[in-house]
Design a protein around this motif. Structure first.
Motif, PDB file in Angstrom:
ATOM      1  N   VAL A 249      17.920  -3.664 -83.203  1.00 56.57           N
ATOM      2  CA  VAL A 249      18.909  -3.128 -82.273  1.00 56.57           C
ATOM      3  C   VAL A 249      18.148  -2.588 -81.073  1.00 56.57           C
ATOM      4  N   ARG A 250      18.445  -3.121 -79.893  1.00 56.89           N
ATOM      5  CA  ARG A 250      17.770  -2.670 -78.676  1.00 56.89           C
ATOM      6  C   ARG A 250      18.721  -1.796 -77.862  1.00 56.89           C
ATOM      7  N   LEU A 251      18.298  -0.577 -77.631  1.00 57.74           N
ATOM      8  CA  LEU A 251      19.068   0.358 -76.819  1.00 57.74           C
ATOM      9  C   LEU A 251      18.378   0.525 -75.485  1.00 57.74           C
ATOM     10  N   SER A 252      19.113   0.353 -74.418  1.00 56.85           N
ATOM     11  CA  SER A 252      18.574   0.638 -73.097  1.00 56.85           C
ATOM     12  C   SER A 252      19.542   1.524 -72.351  1.00 56.85           C
ATOM     13  N   PHE A 253      19.012   2.461 -71.617  1.00 51.38           N
ATOM     14  CA  PHE A 253      19.823   3.497 -71.002  1.00 51.38           C
ATOM     15  C   PHE A 253      20.131   3.154 -69.556  1.00 51.38           C
ATOM     16  N   GLU A 254      21.411   3.180 -69.264  1.00 48.45           N
ATOM     17  CA  GLU A 254      21.890   2.707 -67.961  1.00 48.45           C
ATOM     18  C   GLU A 254      21.924   3.849 -66.947  1.00 48.45           C
TER      19      GLU A 254
END
Length: 254
Positions: A249-254
């Protein structure tokens, strides 16, 4: 108190309870007998999360895909708790948490006289758990059939990888509600509730609880285990996010 956990379903746990009740007057408490069959990982996770809420206890744990092989049978002492079960790692995460930074001590159980090669829960682990309860957790080393051992099978959950403004985590387990629980610590969402985060490239709302989004809507939240989980209000997160145990699961913060 003596707790019981297994992947047995029914009726096998009744046989273990029969053995225990014939050897001890301990209060018996079922944690779960519905862990996924032979799934050491899921059982280890939930035991780590649940057992710290118990007072001093002996914990009988039987999730044992190696039953009948040369894997050892163990008693593990962790603080004022003891674990009895197979040497396949399932006991270790909970034991280390209950040791609270201290050492754990492991003892091999002699099991040569087991009646069955397929039901050590009844024939090996239940009698050992009763003996530990009756002797007292502090006296495990004095039990005749327990021999100290240095090397036991470890089970450690993976750590997420941090990359600039993104995190690559893994789905550790999926609970009965369909929430996909990751190894990403919930602290990464601090200050982000009400905003969004990209999950595998899709923008998803970050919410404090399921009901903070519309029914059927996906969300990212922090579960009671303090890890990030992927969920759906009144739905199943693993289905709607298209993930399964072990997936990245890849989380990237916008």
């Amino acid at each position: 108190m003596l707790t019981l956990s297994s992947d047995f379903g029914t009726p096998y746990p009744a046989a273990m309870k029969g053995v225990l009740l014939s050897k001890t007057d301990a209060r018996l408490v079922d944690v779960s007998h519905d862990f996924p069959r032979q799934d050491v990982r899921t059982a280890a996770f939930w035991l780590r999360e649940v057992l710290p809420y118990f007072p001093s206890s002996v914990h009988l744990v039987v999730v044992d895909p190696g039953v009948g092989t040369d894997r050892a049978a163990l008693v593990v002492r962790a603080g004022d708790h003891a674990f009895v079960g197979p040497d396949n790692g399932v006991l270790v995460p909970a034991a280390r948490r209950l040791a609270d930074g201290g050492d754990i001590a492991a003892f091999a159980i002699e099991d040569g006289d087991a009646e069955s090669s397929t039901f050590h829960g009844r024939d090996v682990f239940a009698p050992a758990a009763a003996a530990v309860h009756e002797a007292g957790i502090e006296n495990i080393a004095d039990l005749d059939r327990c021999t100290p051992v240095d090397d036991i099978e470890e089970f450690r959950f993976s750590d997420p990888e941090y990359r600039d403004d993104a995190i690559a985590g893994e789905v550790l387990v999926v609970d009965g509600f369909g929430n996909a629980i990751t190894n990403v610590p919930g602290r990464v969402l601090k200050g982000r509730f009400g905003g969004t985060v990209a999950v595998n490239g899709e923008s998803i709302r970050v919410a404090r609880s399921y009901a903070h989004v519309e029914p059927g809507e996906r969300l990212v939240t922090v579960g009671s285990h303090e890890n990030v989980e992927l969920a759906v209000n009144r739905g199943r997160g693993e289905r709607d996010f298209g993930v399964a145990v072990g997936d990245t699961v890849r989380l990237s913060f916008e």
